[in-house]
Design a protein around this motif. Structure first.
Motif, PDB file in Angstrom:
ATOM      1  N   LEU A  63       0.786  -1.045   0.066  1.00  0.00           N
ATOM      2  CA  LEU A  63      -0.043   0.010  -0.133  1.00  0.00           C
ATOM      3  C   LEU A  63       0.791   1.290   0.073  1.00  0.00           C
ATOM      4  CD1 LEU A  63      -3.304   0.494   0.602  1.00  0.00           C
ATOM      5  CD2 LEU A  63      -2.619   0.794   2.931  1.00  0.00           C
ATOM      6  N   GLY A  66      -2.612   5.058  -0.673  1.00  0.00           N
ATOM      7  CA  GLY A  66      -4.021   4.621  -0.902  1.00  0.00           C
ATOM      8  C   GLY A  66      -4.818   5.723  -1.499  1.00  0.00           C
ATOM      9  N   SER A  67      -4.113   6.465  -2.366  1.00  0.00           N
ATOM     10  CA  SER A  67      -4.816   7.627  -3.019  1.00  0.00           C
ATOM     11  C   SER A  67      -5.361   7.076  -4.786  1.00  0.00           C
ATOM     12  CB  SER A  67      -3.787   8.641  -3.188  1.00  0.00           C
ATOM     13  OG  SER A  67      -2.695   8.484  -4.212  1.00  0.00           O
ATOM     14  N   LEU A  83       5.690   0.695   2.871  1.00  0.00           N
ATOM     15  CA  LEU A  83       7.032   0.908   3.006  1.00  0.00           C
ATOM     16  C   LEU A  83       7.465   2.373   3.604  1.00  0.00           C
ATOM     17  CD1 LEU A  83       7.912  -0.905  -0.281  1.00  0.00           C
ATOM     18  CD2 LEU A  83       8.058  -1.871   1.968  1.00  0.00           C
ATOM     19  N   LEU A 105       5.682  11.929  -4.395  1.00  0.00           N
ATOM     20  CA  LEU A 105       5.995  12.383  -5.483  1.00  0.00           C
ATOM     21  C   LEU A 105       6.130  13.886  -5.221  1.00  0.00           C
ATOM     22  CD1 LEU A 105       3.257  10.581  -7.807  1.00  0.00           C
ATOM     23  CD2 LEU A 105       5.644   9.755  -7.367  1.00  0.00           C
ATOM     24  N   GLY A 125       1.611  17.672  -7.869  1.00  0.00           N
ATOM     25  CA  GLY A 125       0.260  17.859  -7.326  1.00  0.00           C
ATOM     26  C   GLY A 125      -0.341  16.275  -7.250  1.00  0.00           C
ATOM     27  N   THR A 129       2.885   7.739  -3.792  1.00  0.00           N
ATOM     28  CA  THR A 129       4.281   7.331  -3.232  1.00  0.00           C
ATOM     29  C   THR A 129       4.975   6.785  -4.781  1.00  0.00           C
ATOM     30  OG1 THR A 129       3.667   4.994  -2.866  1.00  0.00           O
ATOM     31  CG2 THR A 129       3.787   6.610  -0.997  1.00  0.00           C
ATOM     32  N   GLY A 131       6.273   3.976  -5.293  1.00  0.00           N
ATOM     33  CA  GLY A 131       5.725   2.444  -5.488  1.00  0.00           C
ATOM     34  C   GLY A 131       4.285   2.606  -6.396  1.00  0.00           C
ATOM     35  N   GLN A 135       3.364   1.452 -10.408  1.00  0.00           N
ATOM     36  CA  GLN A 135       2.198   0.253 -10.826  1.00  0.00           C
ATOM     37  C   GLN A 135       1.433   1.067 -11.825  1.00  0.00           C
ATOM     38  OE1 GLN A 135       1.879  -2.608 -10.272  1.00  0.00           O
ATOM     39  NE2 GLN A 135       3.492  -3.094  -8.828  1.00  0.00           N
ATOM     40  N   THR A 136       1.099   2.366 -11.565  1.00  0.00           N
ATOM     41  CA  THR A 136      -0.128   3.025 -12.154  1.00  0.00           C
ATOM     42  C   THR A 136       0.592   3.874 -13.507  1.00  0.00           C
ATOM     43  OG1 THR A 136      -0.094   4.837 -10.768  1.00  0.00           O
ATOM     44  CG2 THR A 136      -1.511   3.102 -10.035  1.00  0.00           C
ATOM     45  N   GLN A 181       4.545  -6.973  -8.899  1.00  0.00           N
ATOM     46  CA  GLN A 181       6.018  -7.029  -8.328  1.00  0.00           C
ATOM     47  C   GLN A 181       5.832  -5.895  -7.490  1.00  0.00           C
ATOM     48  OE1 GLN A 181       8.149  -9.052  -9.507  1.00  0.00           O
ATOM     49  NE2 GLN A 181       7.431  -9.537 -11.345  1.00  0.00           N
ATOM     50  N   VAL A 183       7.700  -3.213  -5.923  1.00  0.00           N
ATOM     51  CA  VAL A 183       8.965  -1.967  -5.828  1.00  0.00           C
ATOM     52  C   VAL A 183       9.380  -1.535  -4.710  1.00  0.00           C
ATOM     53  CG1 VAL A 183       9.321   0.235  -6.801  1.00  0.00           C
ATOM     54  CG2 VAL A 183       7.749  -1.360  -8.066  1.00  0.00           C
ATOM     55  N   CYS A 220     -10.411  10.118  -4.774  1.00  0.00           N
ATOM     56  CA  CYS A 220      -9.176   9.383  -5.316  1.00  0.00           C
ATOM     57  C   CYS A 220      -8.721   9.698  -6.532  1.00  0.00           C
ATOM     58  CB  CYS A 220      -9.853   7.787  -5.255  1.00  0.00           C
ATOM     59  SG  CYS A 220      -8.670   6.631  -4.593  1.00  0.00           S
TER      60      CYS A 220
HETATM   61  C1  LIG Z   1      -6.603  14.536  -5.553  1.00  0.00           C
HETATM   62  C2  LIG Z   1      -5.924  13.542  -6.198  1.00  0.00           C
HETATM   63  C3  LIG Z   1      -5.407  13.804  -7.529  1.00  0.00           C
HETATM   64  C4  LIG Z   1      -4.655  12.939  -8.072  1.00  0.00           C
HETATM   65  N1  LIG Z   1      -4.221  13.118  -9.157  1.00  0.00           N
HETATM   66  C5  LIG Z   1      -3.369  12.300 -10.307  1.00  0.00           C
HETATM   67  C6  LIG Z   1      -2.770  12.732 -11.572  1.00  0.00           C
HETATM   68  O1  LIG Z   1      -2.869  13.699 -11.576  1.00  0.00           O
HETATM   69  N2  LIG Z   1      -2.281  11.705 -11.974  1.00  0.00           N
HETATM   70  C7  LIG Z   1      -2.281  10.279 -11.650  1.00  0.00           C
HETATM   71  O2  LIG Z   1      -1.931   9.412 -12.407  1.00  0.00           O
HETATM   72  N3  LIG Z   1      -2.926  10.074 -10.530  1.00  0.00           N
HETATM   73  C8  LIG Z   1      -3.488  11.019  -9.795  1.00  0.00           C
HETATM   74  N4  LIG Z   1      -4.212  10.660  -8.563  1.00  0.00           N
HETATM   75  C9  LIG Z   1      -4.060   9.239  -8.267  1.00  0.00           C
HETATM   76  C10 LIG Z   1      -2.802   8.953  -7.345  1.00  0.00           C
HETATM   77  O3  LIG Z   1      -2.484   9.661  -6.579  1.00  0.00           O
HETATM   78  C11 LIG Z   1      -1.731   8.183  -8.135  1.00  0.00           C
HETATM   79  O4  LIG Z   1      -2.137   7.050  -8.844  1.00  0.00           O
HETATM   80  C12 LIG Z   1      -0.548   7.738  -7.372  1.00  0.00           C
HETATM   81  O5  LIG Z   1       0.589   7.459  -7.797  1.00  0.00           O
HETATM   82  C13 LIG Z   1      -0.905   6.442  -6.372  1.00  0.00           C
HETATM   83  O6  LIG Z   1       0.096   6.158  -5.463  1.00  0.00           O
HETATM   84  P1  LIG Z   1      -0.337   5.469  -4.025  1.00  0.00           P
HETATM   85  O7  LIG Z   1       1.083   5.578  -3.417  1.00  0.00           O
HETATM   86  O8  LIG Z   1      -1.230   6.304  -3.381  1.00  0.00           O
HETATM   87  O9  LIG Z   1      -0.628   4.322  -4.485  1.00  0.00           O
HETATM   88  P2  LIG Z   1      -1.754   3.295  -3.939  1.00  0.00           P
HETATM   89  O10 LIG Z   1      -3.310   4.027  -4.067  1.00  0.00           O
HETATM   90  O11 LIG Z   1      -1.607   3.069  -2.344  1.00  0.00           O
HETATM   91  O12 LIG Z   1      -1.678   1.952  -4.643  1.00  0.00           O
HETATM   92  C14 LIG Z   1      -1.949   1.851  -6.043  1.00  0.00           C
HETATM   93  C15 LIG Z   1      -1.366   0.457  -6.636  1.00  0.00           C
HETATM   94  O13 LIG Z   1      -0.151   0.479  -6.376  1.00  0.00           O
HETATM   95  C16 LIG Z   1       0.340  -0.740  -5.604  1.00  0.00           C
HETATM   96  N5  LIG Z   1       1.408  -0.165  -4.774  1.00  0.00           N
HETATM   97  C17 LIG Z   1       1.687   0.390  -3.840  1.00  0.00           C
HETATM   98  N6  LIG Z   1       2.804   0.739  -3.499  1.00  0.00           N
HETATM   99  C18 LIG Z   1       3.715  -0.475  -4.174  1.00  0.00           C
HETATM  100  C19 LIG Z   1       4.827  -0.746  -4.195  1.00  0.00           C
HETATM  101  N7  LIG Z   1       5.769  -0.370  -3.223  1.00  0.00           N
HETATM  102  N8  LIG Z   1       5.141  -1.983  -5.033  1.00  0.00           N
HETATM  103  C20 LIG Z   1       4.228  -2.452  -5.777  1.00  0.00           C
HETATM  104  N9  LIG Z   1       3.075  -1.871  -5.939  1.00  0.00           N
HETATM  105  C21 LIG Z   1       2.698  -1.121  -5.195  1.00  0.00           C
HETATM  106  C22 LIG Z   1      -0.864  -0.889  -4.719  1.00  0.00           C
HETATM  107  O14 LIG Z   1      -0.913  -2.231  -4.204  1.00  0.00           O
HETATM  108  C23 LIG Z   1      -1.916  -0.664  -5.652  1.00  0.00           C
HETATM  109  O15 LIG Z   1      -2.351  -1.763  -6.324  1.00  0.00           O
HETATM  110  C24 LIG Z   1      -4.747  11.482  -7.804  1.00  0.00           C
HETATM  111  C25 LIG Z   1      -5.185  11.387  -6.556  1.00  0.00           C
HETATM  112  C26 LIG Z   1      -5.887  12.125  -5.795  1.00  0.00           C
HETATM  113  C27 LIG Z   1      -6.572  11.888  -4.614  1.00  0.00           C
END
Ligand SMILES: Cc1cc2nc3c(=O)[nH]c(=O)nc-3n(C[C@H](O)[C@H](O)[C@H](O)COP(=O)(O)OP(=O)(O)OC[C@H]3O[C@@H](n4cnc5c(N)ncnc54)[C@H](O)[C@@H]3O)c2cc1C
Length: 299
Positions: A63, A66-67, A83, A105, A125, A129, A131, A135-136, A181, A183, A220
């Motif tokens: 995790l 969780g955004s 992590l 980020l 913005g 994280t 990780g 993935q995304t 995987q 990261v 989200c």
């Molecule tokens: C207000 C707002 C604005 C946003 N704007 C954007 C935007 O402009 N562009 C964009 O792309 N996204 C955007 N997002 C979505 C989100 O912030 C991104 O996708 C972000 O990169 C997700 O990171 P996270 O750490 O929160 O991942 P999480 O939501 O915690 O996890 C996402 C996926 O990655 C996996 N994961 C997490 N950590 C690891 C790791 N270390 N190794 C492997 N897998 C892992 C999780 O299991 C899950 O499947 C936005 C979200 C919000 C709330």
């Protein structure tokens, strides 16, 4: 719910939590309990967890912030981990940024700008994280993280560190071939630029976000990917569902591709709302909206 492995796991990781509500760990404030929840601080700890989980046949879920996640109301089975510690380290080597999977980020954007390095501005913005972003393939129309990657390091299920060069990974619009995987860190290739221009560009991007997105609400980010040549938000507005509400979840009045948790929304509320939006857009435009948020657990 009984936690059969709690004693054993707590012996290895004294800070173990059981039945931890994941609503505390997602930007939507939604999600049932993780059977086991841990914060992992070093590669050694992570390897220990992986080897233990493999021996006991328990699934592992990383995790970030969780955004970008819709977690089921039933929660996540097995061990969910975040992590921290060593994984939150960020350093620069010339024009490269070396970031642990837990680094935020916007931290990379800001630190790079301060050094007069350009390339990371689009992340200023994005509340996630490294990780989660890998993935995304997080990014904006100004650029995604994939295009900066030189090398990604991860850990396999046997607790061994693995390395993938840029050519070993496919990055596509909001996705990558890293699926499954874990990261642990990344090397990003930046370029020299003008500090003032970089900072000005970031300010502009943040201002645009504040104007267009419902920042400060529980959301989200964009829930659907933009279909080729279209905007998901425009399609949702066109079918008249801006502001539409199911239970505690509502389509944002500010940005129709955002869903806000306005009053104790459940994952089921969000799922019902997503289905309604998809079905209305399909019916009217013949376009199938694809989810941008990831789902986890049984919805
Ligand atoms: C207000 C707002 C604005 C946003 N704007 C954007 C935007 O402009 N562009 C964009 O792309 N996204 C955007 N997002 C979505 C989100 O912030 C991104 O996708 C972000 O990169 C997700 O990171 P996270 O750490 O929160 O991942 P999480 O939501 O915690 O996890 C996402 C996926 O990655 C996996 N994961 C997490 N950590 C690891 C790791 N270390 N190794 C492997 N897998 C892992 C999780 O299991 C899950 O499947 C936005 C979200 C919000 C709330």
């Amino acid at each position: 719910m009984p936690s059969p492995y709690a004693e054993e796991l707590r012996f290895l990781f004294p800070a173990l939590k059981t039945d931890e509500p994941l609503s505390r760990h997602t930007s939507w404030g939604i999600g049932g309990p993780a059977d086991y929840y841990l914060e992992i601080h070093s590669s050694e700890e992570l390897a220990k967890l992986f080897v233990w989980a493999r021996a006991h046949g328990l699934p592992l879920t990383p995790l970030g912030l969780g955004s970008n996640l819709l977690v089921s109301d039933k929660g996540i089975r097995g061990v969910t981990f975040r992590l921290r510690g060593d994984f939150e380290a960020l350093r620069f080597e010339g024009d490269r940024a070396v970031a642990g999977a837990g680094v935020l980020l916007p931290q990379i954007s800001r630190a790079a700008a301060e050094r007069g390095l350009t390339g990371a501005e689009p992340f200023c913005g994005i509340p996630g994280t490294v990780g989660g972003a890998l993935q995304t393939n997080a990014g904006t129309p100004e650029g995604d993280i994939g295009r900066l990657v030189r090398e990604v390091r991860g850990m396999d299920v046997d607790g061994r560190v693995r390395r993938w060069g840029r050519d070993d990974i496919q990055f596509v619009y909001r996705g990558s071939s890293l699926g499954g995987q874990t990261v642990i860190s990344v090397d990003l290739q930046l370029r020299t630029g003008k500090k003032n221009d970089i900072l000005a560009s970031m300010d502009q991007q943040l201002k645009r976000r504040a104007e267009r997105q419902p920042l400060g609400t529980k959301n989200c980010g964009s829930v659907f990917k933009n279909p080729p040549g279209e905007y998901a938000a425009r399609l949702i507005e066109a079918v008249g569902l801006k502001g539409f509400r199911v239970g505690g979840a509502r389509v944002s009045l500010k940005h129709a591709n955002f869903i806000e948790n306005v009053d104790h929304a459940t994952a089921a509320d969000v799922q019902t709302l997503l289905d309604a939006l998809r079905s209305a857009v399909r019916h009217r435009f013949g376009i199938e909206l694809e989810l941008e948020v990831w789902t986890v657990g049984e919805l």
